[in-house]
Design a protein around this motif. Structure first.
Motif, PDB file in Angstrom:
ATOM      1  N   SER A 220       0.845  -1.198   0.000  1.00 20.26           N
ATOM      2  CA  SER A 220       0.000   0.000   0.000  1.00 20.26           C
ATOM      3  C   SER A 220       0.879   1.246   0.000  1.00 20.26           C
ATOM      4  O   SER A 220       1.920   1.289   0.665  1.00 20.26           O
ATOM      5  CB  SER A 220      -0.943   0.017   1.203  1.00 20.26           C
ATOM      6  OG  SER A 220      -0.227   0.164   2.412  1.00 20.26           O
ATOM      7  N   ASN A 225      -3.044   6.509  -2.040  1.00 20.36           N
ATOM      8  CA  ASN A 225      -4.245   5.683  -1.838  1.00 20.36           C
ATOM      9  C   ASN A 225      -4.376   4.591  -2.896  1.00 20.36           C
ATOM     10  O   ASN A 225      -5.420   4.425  -3.537  1.00 20.36           O
ATOM     11  CB  ASN A 225      -5.502   6.560  -1.820  1.00 20.36           C
ATOM     12  CG  ASN A 225      -5.929   6.892  -0.399  1.00 20.36           C
ATOM     13  OD1 ASN A 225      -5.175   6.717   0.550  1.00 20.36           O
ATOM     14  ND2 ASN A 225      -7.141   7.382  -0.246  1.00 20.36           N
ATOM     15  N   ARG A 226      -3.285   3.853  -3.040  1.00 22.26           N
ATOM     16  CA  ARG A 226      -3.320   2.752  -3.999  1.00 22.26           C
ATOM     17  C   ARG A 226      -2.594   1.545  -3.426  1.00 22.26           C
ATOM     18  O   ARG A 226      -1.759   1.663  -2.525  1.00 22.26           O
ATOM     19  CB  ARG A 226      -2.696   3.151  -5.323  1.00 22.26           C
ATOM     20  CG  ARG A 226      -1.196   3.409  -5.275  1.00 22.26           C
ATOM     21  CD  ARG A 226      -0.698   3.983  -6.586  1.00 22.26           C
ATOM     22  NE  ARG A 226       0.726   4.302  -6.525  1.00 22.26           N
ATOM     23  CZ  ARG A 226       1.333   5.145  -7.347  1.00 22.26           C
ATOM     24  NH1 ARG A 226       0.643   5.743  -8.316  1.00 22.26           N
ATOM     25  NH2 ARG A 226       2.622   5.378  -7.240  1.00 22.26           N
ATOM     26  N   ARG A 246      -7.067   0.966  -6.690  1.00 19.04           N
ATOM     27  CA  ARG A 246      -7.107   2.361  -6.267  1.00 19.04           C
ATOM     28  C   ARG A 246      -8.205   2.486  -5.215  1.00 19.04           C
ATOM     29  O   ARG A 246      -9.371   2.197  -5.482  1.00 19.04           O
ATOM     30  CB  ARG A 246      -7.360   3.286  -7.451  1.00 19.04           C
ATOM     31  CG  ARG A 246      -6.248   3.204  -8.496  1.00 19.04           C
ATOM     32  CD  ARG A 246      -6.366   4.279  -9.561  1.00 19.04           C
ATOM     33  NE  ARG A 246      -5.336   4.130 -10.581  1.00 19.04           N
ATOM     34  CZ  ARG A 246      -4.093   4.586 -10.476  1.00 19.04           C
ATOM     35  NH1 ARG A 246      -3.734   5.232  -9.375  1.00 19.04           N
ATOM     36  NH2 ARG A 246      -3.217   4.410 -11.447  1.00 19.04           N
ATOM     37  N   VAL A 247      -7.808   2.892  -4.027  1.00 17.46           N
ATOM     38  CA  VAL A 247      -8.719   2.911  -2.886  1.00 17.46           C
ATOM     39  C   VAL A 247      -9.417   4.263  -2.806  1.00 17.46           C
ATOM     40  O   VAL A 247      -8.763   5.306  -2.710  1.00 17.46           O
ATOM     41  CB  VAL A 247      -7.952   2.633  -1.578  1.00 17.46           C
ATOM     42  CG1 VAL A 247      -8.902   2.684  -0.386  1.00 17.46           C
ATOM     43  CG2 VAL A 247      -7.244   1.288  -1.654  1.00 17.46           C
ATOM     44  N   ASP A 248     -10.745   4.237  -2.854  1.00 16.66           N
ATOM     45  CA  ASP A 248     -11.531   5.464  -2.692  1.00 16.66           C
ATOM     46  C   ASP A 248     -11.722   5.703  -1.204  1.00 16.66           C
ATOM     47  O   ASP A 248     -12.728   5.320  -0.601  1.00 16.66           O
ATOM     48  CB  ASP A 248     -12.883   5.331  -3.399  1.00 16.66           C
ATOM     49  CG  ASP A 248     -12.725   5.180  -4.907  1.00 16.66           C
ATOM     50  OD1 ASP A 248     -11.787   5.790  -5.453  1.00 16.66           O
ATOM     51  OD2 ASP A 248     -13.530   4.467  -5.525  1.00 16.66           O
ATOM     52  N   GLY A 249     -10.743   6.385  -0.599  1.00 17.13           N
ATOM     53  CA  GLY A 249     -10.763   6.551   0.840  1.00 17.13           C
ATOM     54  C   GLY A 249     -11.274   7.887   1.327  1.00 17.13           C
ATOM     55  O   GLY A 249     -11.388   8.096   2.531  1.00 17.13           O
ATOM     56  N   GLN A 253      -6.505   7.401   4.314  1.00 14.89           N
ATOM     57  CA  GLN A 253      -5.389   6.936   3.504  1.00 14.89           C
ATOM     58  C   GLN A 253      -5.075   5.477   3.810  1.00 14.89           C
ATOM     59  O   GLN A 253      -5.357   4.964   4.892  1.00 14.89           O
ATOM     60  CB  GLN A 253      -4.150   7.801   3.763  1.00 14.89           C
ATOM     61  CG  GLN A 253      -4.311   9.259   3.344  1.00 14.89           C
ATOM     62  CD  GLN A 253      -3.120  10.091   3.760  1.00 14.89           C
ATOM     63  OE1 GLN A 253      -2.858  10.279   4.951  1.00 14.89           O
ATOM     64  NE2 GLN A 253      -2.382  10.607   2.785  1.00 14.89           N
ATOM     65  N   THR A 254      -4.422   4.830   2.850  1.00 17.47           N
ATOM     66  CA  THR A 254      -4.130   3.404   2.956  1.00 17.47           C
ATOM     67  C   THR A 254      -3.018   3.135   3.955  1.00 17.47           C
ATOM     68  O   THR A 254      -1.919   3.651   3.829  1.00 17.47           O
ATOM     69  CB  THR A 254      -3.743   2.832   1.586  1.00 17.47           C
ATOM     70  OG1 THR A 254      -2.730   3.650   0.989  1.00 17.47           O
ATOM     71  CG2 THR A 254      -4.951   2.797   0.665  1.00 17.47           C
ATOM     72  N   GLN A 267      -7.525  -3.947   3.927  1.00 14.06           N
ATOM     73  CA  GLN A 267      -6.789  -2.691   3.847  1.00 14.06           C
ATOM     74  C   GLN A 267      -7.234  -1.757   4.954  1.00 14.06           C
ATOM     75  O   GLN A 267      -8.371  -1.285   4.983  1.00 14.06           O
ATOM     76  CB  GLN A 267      -7.001  -2.036   2.479  1.00 14.06           C
ATOM     77  CG  GLN A 267      -6.352  -0.670   2.327  1.00 14.06           C
ATOM     78  CD  GLN A 267      -4.847  -0.722   2.484  1.00 14.06           C
ATOM     79  OE1 GLN A 267      -4.158  -1.305   1.665  1.00 14.06           O
ATOM     80  NE2 GLN A 267      -4.337  -0.113   3.543  1.00 14.06           N
ATOM     81  N   LEU A 269      -7.310   1.734   7.202  1.00 11.45           N
ATOM     82  CA  LEU A 269      -7.425   3.134   6.804  1.00 11.45           C
ATOM     83  C   LEU A 269      -6.945   4.055   7.914  1.00 11.45           C
ATOM     84  O   LEU A 269      -7.415   3.972   9.053  1.00 11.45           O
ATOM     85  CB  LEU A 269      -8.872   3.480   6.447  1.00 11.45           C
ATOM     86  CG  LEU A 269      -9.462   2.741   5.244  1.00 11.45           C
ATOM     87  CD1 LEU A 269     -10.926   3.113   5.068  1.00 11.45           C
ATOM     88  CD2 LEU A 269      -8.674   3.048   3.970  1.00 11.45           C
TER      89      LEU A 269
END
Length: 340
Positions: A220, A225-226, A246-249, A253-254, A267, A269
């Motif tokens: 991560s 945020n990927r 790709r994390v829609d946070g 953040q990852t 994952q 956050l």
């Protein structure tokens, strides 16, 4: 591990202290496990197990990380921001909901913990001093496993993962500014003598975990945020690398990553006390949330799933303190879901 404020990192680097900020109280936390819905991207409601730490007056915060199970079923956690004299490594008994100190010192800021399959010792990453230390399972006999530069640059080791032979893989954050892409993945042979940069140009490398078959590494990148995937070759190198998810946070953040027996990714956050769960093809399967009206908990840093079982233990921290929350994972726990 959550990203430290830049001012605090500067203090840590120059003074070797933990002058970090944060304060507050918890104002609500209803008990009870809410069953998850069925279907894709369902919500899993985690249940509070116990409070493990309080905000330290000296550092202005507490930050639980790890967690990892020892052979006796105890759950080892680290408190990244614990000051000198306060427990930096703790062992939690989930059954009795008690915790006791395992190790402390006047120097380390430990951001991850994991037991080696090679020698059975507990390994900790010291983010500030760029070192990996190891302890006997009972917390005694501290030893420096690795220290010094890697390819001319000191590490900021965040999370760690072991392969089946006991070689160590480190997410080296290095970046202190948004937009920097100096993070790395570093491999350290199990004897601690040889280090190799496996990948560079990463954006604040944070979570790291092998996939279920040890064919590759999930990585991560906190400031992008990927989640990237590094496929390994037969010579302990990287055969290929690509952005996998790709994390829609939103504002979150990852953070750290864990993997269960079915290959699903958990994952964590930073900036939201929750985890998102994906399958290995990138489909979002579920979101793990705290009960409604929970206050003072801002980040979920990591998770450990009971080896051979589905009971998951998530480390959550914020101005209310450091807590363990539990939920039912989507599949059984393996080494890749036990620390790092």
């Amino acid at each position: 591990m959550r990203r430290f404020p830049r001012r605090s990192l500067a203090v840590l680097a120059t003074l070797g202290t933990l002058a970090l900020t944060g304060c507050g109280t918890e104002t609500g936390d209803p008990a009870g496990h809410v069953p998850s819905a069925t279907g894709a991207d369902r919500t899993i409601r985690a249940e509070r197990l116990m409070q493990v730490t309080k905000v330290h007056e000296e550092t202005g915060m507490t930050l639980l990380e790890g967690p990892t199970f020892d052979e006796g079923g105890g759950l080892i956690v680290v408190d990244v921001t614990a000051p000198e004299g306060k427990p930096k490594v703790l062992r939690v008994d989930p059954g009795s909901r008690t915790a006791r100190a395992v190790h402390t010192d006047g120097r380390g800021a430990y951001t991850s913990a994991q037991f080696s399959p090679h020698d059975g010792r507990l390994y900790l990453s010291d983010y500030v001093h760029g070192e990996i230390i190891s302890l006997a399972p009972d917390g005694s006999d501290p030893q420096t496993f690795f220290s010094g530069d890697v390819d001319g640059a000191r590490m900021n080791p965040d999370d760690i993962a072991f392969d089946q032979e006991g070689n160590l893989y480190v997410s080296d954050s290095r970046s202190l500014s948004v937009g920097d892409a100096h993070g790395r993945v570093v491999r350290i042979d199990r004897d601690g003598e040889k280090s190799t940069v496996m990948a560079g140009g990463l954006a604040s490398t944070n979570g790291i975990s092998f996939d279920a078959d040890y064919q590759g590494l999930w990585i991560s990148e906190l400031t992008q945020n990927r989640i990237s995937y590094l496929r390994l070759d037969a010579k302990d190198g990287v055969a290929s690398r690509h952005t996998a998810i790709r994390v829609d946070g939103g504002i979150a953040q990852t953070d750290s990553i864990a993997v269960d027996a079915d290959g699903n990714l958990y994952q964590a956050l930073h900036g939201r006390a929750a985890m998102v769960v994906y399958d290995k093809h990138g489909e979002r399967l579920a979101t793990v949330e705290l009960p409604a009206r929970t206050k003072g908990l801002e980040s979920a840093t990591n998770v450990a799933i009971t080896p051979g079982g589905t009971k998951a233990y998530m480390t959550v921290s914020g101005s209310a303190g450091g807590y363990l929350y539990t939920f039912d994972a989507l599949a059984k726990g393996i080494r890749q879901s036990n620390g790092g």
